[in-house]
Design a protein around this motif. Structure first.
Motif, short mmCIF file in Angstrom:
data_model
loop_
_atom_site.label_atom_id
_atom_site.label_comp_id
_atom_site.label_asym_id
_atom_site.label_seq_id
_atom_site.Cartn_x
_atom_site.Cartn_y
_atom_site.Cartn_z
N MET A 1 2.12 -12.18 -7.88
CA MET A 1 1.96 -10.82 -7.37
C MET A 1 1.93 -9.85 -8.55
O MET A 1 2.80 -9.90 -9.42
CB MET A 1 3.12 -10.46 -6.44
CG MET A 1 3.07 -9.01 -5.92
SD MET A 1 4.57 -8.54 -5.00
CE MET A 1 5.69 -8.17 -6.38
N ILE B 1 -1.23 -5.60 -5.47
CA ILE B 1 -0.83 -4.60 -4.49
C ILE B 1 -0.45 -3.31 -5.23
O ILE B 1 -0.42 -3.27 -6.44
CB ILE B 1 0.36 -5.08 -3.64
CG1 ILE B 1 1.61 -5.31 -4.52
CG2 ILE B 1 0.01 -6.36 -2.89
CD1 ILE B 1 2.87 -5.59 -3.74
N SER C 1 1.92 -5.78 -9.04
CA SER C 1 2.10 -4.53 -8.32
C SER C 1 1.96 -3.35 -9.28
O SER C 1 2.65 -3.30 -10.29
CB SER C 1 3.48 -4.50 -7.66
OG SER C 1 3.73 -3.23 -7.07
N SER D 1 3.89 -10.24 0.40
CA SER D 1 2.56 -10.51 -0.17
C SER D 1 2.22 -11.99 -0.14
O SER D 1 1.20 -12.41 -0.70
CB SER D 1 2.50 -10.01 -1.63
OG SER D 1 2.84 -8.65 -1.71
N LEU E 1 -5.18 -7.95 -0.26
CA LEU E 1 -4.59 -8.44 0.99
C LEU E 1 -4.86 -7.51 2.17
O LEU E 1 -5.11 -6.31 2.00
CB LEU E 1 -3.08 -8.62 0.81
CG LEU E 1 -2.64 -9.53 -0.34
CD1 LEU E 1 -1.12 -9.57 -0.42
CD2 LEU E 1 -3.22 -10.93 -0.18
N ILE F 1 -0.46 -13.01 6.57
CA ILE F 1 -0.97 -12.40 5.35
C ILE F 1 -2.27 -13.09 4.94
O ILE F 1 -2.29 -14.29 4.65
CB ILE F 1 0.07 -12.49 4.22
CG1 ILE F 1 1.38 -11.83 4.66
CG2 ILE F 1 -0.45 -11.85 2.95
CD1 ILE F 1 2.58 -12.21 3.84
N ARG G 1 -2.45 -11.98 -6.63
CA ARG G 1 -2.56 -11.02 -5.53
C ARG G 1 -2.09 -9.65 -6.04
O ARG G 1 -0.98 -9.53 -6.54
CB ARG G 1 -1.73 -11.47 -4.34
CG ARG G 1 -2.22 -12.79 -3.76
CD ARG G 1 -1.44 -13.20 -2.51
NE ARG G 1 -2.09 -14.33 -1.84
CZ ARG G 1 -1.77 -14.77 -0.63
NH1 ARG G 1 -0.78 -14.18 0.05
NH2 ARG G 1 -2.42 -15.78 -0.10
N GLU H 1 -0.35 -4.39 3.37
CA GLU H 1 0.32 -3.84 2.19
C GLU H 1 1.33 -2.79 2.62
O GLU H 1 1.14 -1.60 2.46
CB GLU H 1 -0.69 -3.23 1.22
CG GLU H 1 -0.07 -3.03 -0.16
CD GLU H 1 -1.03 -2.38 -1.14
OE1 GLU H 1 -0.56 -1.52 -1.89
OE2 GLU H 1 -2.22 -2.73 -1.15
#
Length: 502
Positions: A258, A403, A260, A249, A427, A459, A401, A430
């Motif tokens: 990040m 994901i 998630s 990422s 992004l 990325i 970011r 992924e």
């Protein structure tokens, strides 16, 4: 054309991904394997199942992509953290691996604190608290409950390290995965001999520790014959699944975070200074990027809360699009309905196995959409707990970011931006930890000069979601209530657990 192969040894299965040096995905294959729960709270797997699945995935990738295998410049691996693989003198598996999600070791966690003299000393040794999922308490459990198996141990490995051994015949671990064993001094990148002495564990069972980008072996002739790979293909050490997910990422620069939303929830920030939380509320682990670390908070139930609601409360009759449509019709804040996402206990910031899910503030005006939206909001409040801890440790956040499955929902994207009171970035790539492992292979073999080069060239941010200021103000008030609910219910959660046990 140069290629890179990344393998992720997950809990539900293995994922393999073959990419070009430009980051284009050529092939993406998965293969599942079983999980055993012989007793309540136990989670085990047979490492041989991982190896069979790994061979099948590699062979499918090679066969279907029809690439020239001599152009696969490097291979690397990601894997589930903490899970324990026990090998004997002949390098054979002694018993099923005890997984990260196994919770049988509460007693051993308390023993660790007693033996080292409390949380402060443990943080000083390994920068992290003792939790049931970590490797160290599993070793103590084996010593106390299966002494015949414990006495056979000559090598203690993590899942990806076992598969790397099968590929190369070499035994190593690397810093990002080793940090999650609760044996590693994460500042010095060495096994903590003081801790091992206090726990009575022989250092000789632990593998040598290397950096994530170090080449630690090559594909053997036997493996080449079984998979189609070229003999001598370099194999790079790799990383823990969360470290690899961060690499994949672009979280290789301080200030980037990040988030998630998978089955569990992760908030991870790359940092250049190793400053542990003295209360052990948030993890500090070594990053795959050399001489770098990451702070990480983990929710045990994130996307799992949403799937639970879909399957159990709605009898699996509504698909995810319909659930999102119902939730989108509800105003931010769900008219006061607040959800605590502790279906299976919690890890960050409370480390409380007794915590349970709660719908708070239910009234006659609440309809299906309110219950759906409040789950999204409650999970995001839980993620915000970790984000606030990272800020508290002095990390200046420059970009978030997002994901994972939750990031695919437009509504959830906006809820994240509003509750975080921050722009969030989506992004162009992924593919998860397997993609990060492929990039680690590229850095290790010199296809890329650095993680920064790989991340910046491959990325990209495809969309930025900005917060709605009115929603930010409302959510700030509701978040304060959310935090107070756990404090108010902590003792009741424990009492409930005792009632259920009895």
């Amino acid at each position: 054309m140069s290629y890179l192969l990344g393998l992720d040894i997950g809990t539900s299965g293995i994922k393999g991904i073959l990419i070009t040096d430009k980051g284009k995905v050529i092939s993406n294959k998965t293969r599942s394997y079983p999980l055993s729960t012989p007793k309540s709270g136990w989670a085990e797997q047979n490492p041989k199942d991982w190896w069979v699945a790994t061979q099948e995935v590699i062979k499918k990738i090679i066969t279907e992509s029809k690439v020239d295998t001599s152009q696969i410049k490097g291979i690397s691996l990601s894997g589930q953290m903490h899970s324990s693989v026990f090998l004997d003198e002949q390098l054979q598996v002694i018993r099923p691996a005890i997984l990260w999600s196994d919770t049988r070791t509460s007693k051993q966690c308390q023993e660790i604190y007693e033996r080292v003299g409390g949380l402060d000393n443990l943080i000083n040794y390994v920068s992290n608290p003792a939790l049931e999922g970590f490797t160290a308490p599993k070793v103590l459990w084996l010593k106390e409950n299966e002494p015949q198996n414990y006495n056979k141990i000559r090598h203690l490995l993590l899942p990806k390290d076992y598969i790397r051994y099968q590929l190369t015949g070499e035994i190593y671990t690397e810093v990002s995965d080793g940090a999650g064993m609760l044996f590693l001094n994460v500042q010095k990148k060495k096994w903590s001999e003081k801790l091992l002495d206090k726990l009575g564990i022989d250092k000789e069972i632990l593998p040598p520790v290397v950096d994530s980008t170090e080449i630690v072996g090559e594909i053997t002739a036997e493996v080449a014959q079984k998979t189609g790979l070229a003999v001598g293909t370099p194999v790079v050490a790799g990383g823990a699944d969360n470290a690899c997910g961060a690499v994949g990422s672009g979280i290789v620069k301080e200030g980037r975070v990040m988030v998630s939303i998978g089955t569990s929830g992760v908030v991870l920030a790359q940092i250049d200074n190793s400053v542990a939380d003295d209360q052990g509320r948030i993890h500090l682990f070594n990053h795959a990027k050399r001489d770098s670390w990451y702070m990480m908070g983990v929710m045990l139930s994130a996307g799992r809360c949403f799937s639970w609601m879909k399957e159990e409360l709605f009898a699996d009759e509504l698909d995810y699009d319909h659930l999102n449509e119902l939730a989108a019709k509800v105003k931010p804040g769900s008219e006061g309905l607040t959800f605590l996402p502790y279906l299976y206990g919690e890890r960050t910031p409370y480390a409380d196995p007794n915590a349970r899910g709660v719908y708070f503030g239910v009234s006659g005006k609440h309809q299906q959409g309110h219950f759906i939206r409040s789950v999204m909001e409650g999970v995001t409040f839980g993620l915000k707990d970790s984000l606030e801890l990272i800020k508290e440790k002095g990390v200046e956040i420059t970009e978030i970011r997002v994901i994972g499955g939750g990031a695919k929902s437009k509504l959830w994207q906006q809820i994240l931006a509003d509750i975080f009171a921050n722009e969030i970035s989506l992004l162009n790539v992924e593919e998860g930890p397997a993609f990060g492992a492929a990039l680690i292979a590229g850095v290790g073999v010199g296809v890329y000069d650095s993680f920064e080069e790989a991340a910046n060239s491959i990325i990209k941010v495809k969309e930025v979601i900005s917060p709605n200021l009115e929603s930010v103000e409302l959510y700030d008030k509701q978040y304060k209530l959310y935090k107070q609910l756990y404090v108010s219910l902590k003792d009741e959660f424990k009492a409930l657990s005792q009632i259920i046990e009895n």
